[in-house]
Design an enzyme around this catalytic site. Structure first.
Site, PDB file in Angstrom:
ATOM      1  N   GLY A  46       0.944  -1.286  -0.061  1.00 15.03           N
ATOM      2  CA  GLY A  46      -0.030   0.027   0.074  1.00 15.03           C
ATOM      3  C   GLY A  46       0.875   1.379  -0.063  1.00 15.03           C
ATOM      4  N   GLN A  51       3.225   9.879   1.106  1.00 19.15           N
ATOM      5  CA  GLN A  51       4.658   9.299   1.173  1.00 19.15           C
ATOM      6  C   GLN A  51       5.573   9.747   0.084  1.00 19.15           C
ATOM      7  OE1 GLN A  51       2.362   5.239   2.051  1.00 19.15           O
ATOM      8  NE2 GLN A  51       4.271   5.073   3.027  1.00 19.15           N
ATOM      9  N   CYS A  92       5.915  -0.346   7.079  1.00 11.54           N
ATOM     10  CA  CYS A  92       5.214   0.953   6.455  1.00 11.54           C
ATOM     11  C   CYS A  92       6.628   1.414   5.661  1.00 11.54           C
ATOM     12  CB  CYS A  92       5.175   2.109   7.381  1.00 11.54           C
ATOM     13  SG  CYS A  92       4.848   3.854   6.399  1.00 11.54           S
ATOM     14  N   LEU A  93       6.468   1.617   4.312  1.00 12.29           N
ATOM     15  CA  LEU A  93       7.703   1.893   3.370  1.00 12.29           C
ATOM     16  C   LEU A  93       8.226   3.265   4.027  1.00 12.29           C
ATOM     17  CD1 LEU A  93       6.114   1.209   0.122  1.00 12.29           C
ATOM     18  CD2 LEU A  93       7.499  -0.297   1.314  1.00 12.29           C
ATOM     19  N   HIS A 134      -4.496   2.376   7.467  1.00 15.76           N
ATOM     20  CA  HIS A 134      -3.094   2.774   7.701  1.00 15.76           C
ATOM     21  C   HIS A 134      -2.967   3.761   6.735  1.00 15.76           C
ATOM     22  CE1 HIS A 134       1.301   1.618   8.092  1.00 15.76           C
ATOM     23  NE2 HIS A 134       1.376   2.629   6.893  1.00 15.76           N
ATOM     24  N   GLU A 135      -3.190   3.704   5.694  1.00 16.78           N
ATOM     25  CA  GLU A 135      -3.236   4.617   4.490  1.00 16.78           C
ATOM     26  C   GLU A 135      -3.913   5.922   4.491  1.00 16.78           C
ATOM     27  OE1 GLU A 135      -0.739   3.840   2.538  1.00 16.78           O
ATOM     28  OE2 GLU A 135      -0.254   1.688   2.878  1.00 16.78           O
ATOM     29  N   HIS A 138      -2.179   8.121   6.806  1.00 15.93           N
ATOM     30  CA  HIS A 138      -1.068   8.815   5.914  1.00 15.93           C
ATOM     31  C   HIS A 138      -1.719  10.223   5.400  1.00 15.93           C
ATOM     32  CE1 HIS A 138       2.470   6.430   6.118  1.00 15.93           C
ATOM     33  NE2 HIS A 138       2.007   5.308   5.598  1.00 15.93           N
TER      34      HIS A 138
HETATM   35 ZN   LIG Z   1       2.639   3.169   5.791  1.00 16.68          ZN
END
Ligand SMILES: [Zn+2]
Length: 166
Positions: A46, A51, A92-93, A134-135, A138
């Site tokens: 995701g 991000q 998370c990236l 989660h997204e 962000h």
């Molecule tokens: Zn993330």
């Protein structure tokens, strides 16, 4: 298509609150394509536009193992949250290398717009529900580390800052 650089915690730009997409255009779809390329290359399941330093309400996701189920959520909003909570080890990236348990509503109802500008509603549970929450965090400038204790978050911050300095 192009791969975009991914911002990493504690970069202050990750705290930016994304704006709704006023109209889904070819430019929006180019962003979406670049986000997929970036997410698949990472690799991740995701990615929120925040991000990659694009502050529009756009999320891409693919929970399949063979990149066969790309999903797009534009201007997503959670309209219903189930009362039951569930915890998952989230990564998370933007927080590479760290996985921590986070508790969230197990089931939700989400309204969003797809890449063609059509509205849709889904009622995900399990990993998909976790991922969407989660997204969406962000897009609101929030990270999963915000759910951890101060001490844990500072420990992660210090390790990542050290890595980022190389
Ligand atoms: Zn993330």
């Amino acid at each position: 298509m192009a791969q975009l650089p991914i911002l990493e915690f504690p970069d202050a730009r990750l705290r930016t609150v994304a704006k709704p997409v006023a109209e889904v255009t070819d430019a929006t779809r180019r962003i979406i394509d670049d986000m997929f390329e970036t997410m698949y290359a990472a690799p991740g399941i995701g990615l929120a536009a925040t991000q990659v330093n694009i502050h529009q309400q756009i999320i891409v996701m693919d929970l399949s193992e063979d990149k066969s189920e790309p999903q797009v959520f534009i201007n997503p909003s959670i309209t219903v949250q189930g009362e039951e909570l569930d915890s998952y080890d989230e990564g998370c990236l933007s927080v590479p290398g760290f996985y921590e348990s986070v508790e969230r509503p197990k089931s939700i109802k989400v309204e969003a717009i797809d890449r063609n500008g059509s509205p849709f509603i889904i009622e995900p549970e399990g990993l998909l529900a976790v991922c969407i929450q989660h997204e969406i965090d962000h897009l609101n400038g929030k990270l999963f580390v915000d759910y951890l204790s101060n001490m844990k978050r500072q420990r992660i911050r210090k390790k990542l800052e050290k890595q980022q300095r190389g």
